[in-house]
Scaffold this motif. Sequence first.
Motif, PDB file in Angstrom:
ATOM      1  N   ILE A   2      -2.250  -4.136  10.269  1.00 53.97           N
ATOM      2  CA  ILE A   2      -1.020  -4.028   9.475  1.00 53.97           C
ATOM      3  C   ILE A   2      -0.364  -2.719   9.851  1.00 53.97           C
ATOM      4  CG2 ILE A   2      -0.064  -3.954   7.168  1.00 53.97           C
ATOM      5  CD1 ILE A   2      -2.295  -5.677   6.246  1.00 53.97           C
ATOM      6  N   TYR A   3       0.873  -2.812  10.312  1.00 51.45           N
ATOM      7  CA  TYR A   3       1.499  -1.634  10.900  1.00 51.45           C
ATOM      8  C   TYR A   3       2.234  -0.779   9.885  1.00 51.45           C
ATOM      9  CZ  TYR A   3       0.508  -4.111  15.230  1.00 51.45           C
ATOM     10  OH  TYR A   3      -0.115  -4.769  16.251  1.00 51.45           O
ATOM     11  N   HIS A  95       0.032  -9.735  -0.988  1.00 50.05           N
ATOM     12  CA  HIS A  95       0.044  -8.278  -0.931  1.00 50.05           C
ATOM     13  C   HIS A  95       1.414  -7.731  -1.259  1.00 50.05           C
ATOM     14  CE1 HIS A  95      -3.749  -9.110   0.966  1.00 50.05           C
ATOM     15  NE2 HIS A  95      -4.049  -7.830   0.868  1.00 50.05           N
ATOM     16  N   LEU A  96       2.451  -8.445  -0.812  1.00 48.94           N
ATOM     17  CA  LEU A  96       3.799  -8.002  -1.154  1.00 48.94           C
ATOM     18  C   LEU A  96       4.005  -8.073  -2.663  1.00 48.94           C
ATOM     19  CD1 LEU A  96       5.772  -9.721   1.707  1.00 48.94           C
ATOM     20  CD2 LEU A  96       5.561  -7.282   1.345  1.00 48.94           C
ATOM     21  N   ARG A 127      -2.022   3.343  -4.720  1.00 46.85           N
ATOM     22  CA  ARG A 127      -2.237   1.918  -4.993  1.00 46.85           C
ATOM     23  C   ARG A 127      -1.856   1.068  -3.804  1.00 46.85           C
ATOM     24  NH1 ARG A 127      -1.042  -0.046 -11.032  1.00 46.85           N
ATOM     25  NH2 ARG A 127      -1.063  -2.025  -9.925  1.00 46.85           N
ATOM     26  N   VAL A 128      -0.745   1.463  -3.142  1.00 46.55           N
ATOM     27  CA  VAL A 128      -0.332   0.694  -1.974  1.00 46.55           C
ATOM     28  C   VAL A 128      -1.366   0.827  -0.864  1.00 46.55           C
ATOM     29  CG1 VAL A 128       1.365   0.607  -0.128  1.00 46.55           C
ATOM     30  CG2 VAL A 128       2.120   0.762  -2.474  1.00 46.55           C
ATOM     31  N   SER A 133      -5.244  -1.448   2.613  1.00 47.16           N
ATOM     32  CA  SER A 133      -6.471  -1.230   3.382  1.00 47.16           C
ATOM     33  C   SER A 133      -7.582  -2.175   2.957  1.00 47.16           C
ATOM     34  CB  SER A 133      -6.935   0.217   3.275  1.00 47.16           C
ATOM     35  OG  SER A 133      -7.067   0.552   1.925  1.00 47.16           O
ATOM     36  N   SER A 134      -7.421  -2.862   1.817  1.00 44.85           N
ATOM     37  CA  SER A 134      -8.451  -3.813   1.419  1.00 44.85           C
ATOM     38  C   SER A 134      -8.267  -5.160   2.104  1.00 44.85           C
ATOM     39  CB  SER A 134      -8.421  -4.024  -0.092  1.00 44.85           C
ATOM     40  OG  SER A 134      -7.222  -4.670  -0.451  1.00 44.85           O
ATOM     41  N   HIS A 135      -7.191  -5.313   2.850  1.00 46.33           N
ATOM     42  CA  HIS A 135      -6.992  -6.576   3.559  1.00 46.33           C
ATOM     43  C   HIS A 135      -7.977  -6.644   4.719  1.00 46.33           C
ATOM     44  CE1 HIS A 135      -4.985  -9.678   5.981  1.00 46.33           C
ATOM     45  NE2 HIS A 135      -4.417 -10.042   4.848  1.00 46.33           N
ATOM     46  N   PRO A 136      -8.627  -7.782   4.946  1.00 47.44           N
ATOM     47  CA  PRO A 136      -9.646  -7.868   6.019  1.00 47.44           C
ATOM     48  C   PRO A 136      -9.092  -7.610   7.402  1.00 47.44           C
ATOM     49  CG  PRO A 136      -9.191 -10.012   5.071  1.00 47.44           C
ATOM     50  CD  PRO A 136      -8.544  -9.024   4.181  1.00 47.44           C
TER      51      PRO A 136
END
Lengths: 140, 187
Positions: A2-3, A95-96, A127-128, A133-136
């Motif tokens: 994720i950029y 996530h959005l 929080r963001v 960062s919790s996305h696999p």
Amino acid sequence: MIYNLYVFDRAGTCLYYADWHRRNKSENLEGEFKLVYGMLFLLKRFLTATSPSQDGDGSFDHFLTDTYRLHYFESATGVKFCLLSHPSVPDLRDHLLGIYQAMVDTVVKNPLYKLGDPIECSLFKERVDQLISSHPRFAQ
Amino acid sequence: MATSSYKRLGDQAFSKVEHINSELFMLTYGALVAQVVKDSEDAAEANRQLDQMGYNIGVRLVDEFLARSGIGKISTFRETAEIIAKVGFKMFLNVIATVGNWSGDKEYSLLFDENPLAEFVELPRDDATKALFYSNLLCGVLRGALESVSAPFHVYFFYTLLLLIRFYFIYLFICFIYSLRCSSLLV
């Protein structure tokens, strides 16, 4: 991978920008914000104009290019969230929505925050960062 | 979308938010109105202040409402009426309103069985409070919320025996402001 993340408000101001794995950092961020917002604005108009059915309102879910996929969410109040990721990352809509919820909890409800100002709340940033960062697929 | 599904959405949204004691809320609101009335020269000024406060609340409240209820873009004005009545009021004040008195497609009323802000209130019938709209903050909230989502609205209180809030959807013209007297039974 994720950029980066852009958050725009109704008037086109960039409220928040964050990047995680972006390799070629841009020197002129302000110009880049205007570019991205302008592109989104024109894209929505284009989509409404070319839509085969009457009720197109120009909303889209994401678009895909060679090097990234831009995931998009716009609230009814006109706040736009864009997440850029590697093309192979599938849907990031949850996530959005999570970022929208984080914004509501930490920024909108803050009485010292004036609507339309860039977001400088460290709680929102935390929080963001945590959410993304919790996305696999965050780091690869 | 059917009214019943909005009711269910409203219940779901209500269960997701934090709850506080409704009596505490009513008493706090009463103290706020009392202070505003004391600070204002007349009832019209107090109404204006309450409306402005409500407006400031509304522009922020709408984002919370949209984020929690998950409601996306709404296509028709009639649907916004239903959503406000069933989901919005349920989520924040735990009451449900009925939408009625449609006049054309641009004007409607919200009818409440009980005023969620004024259960313990009695207004004295003196000059300062005769023309006061006690719950005018609600009008401001609705006005602010709707303005953030679409075109400007004109929201005002219209009293009969039930509590009504009347909406005008304005494009480019200003609607007349109706000022109505309220008796001590109606707040």
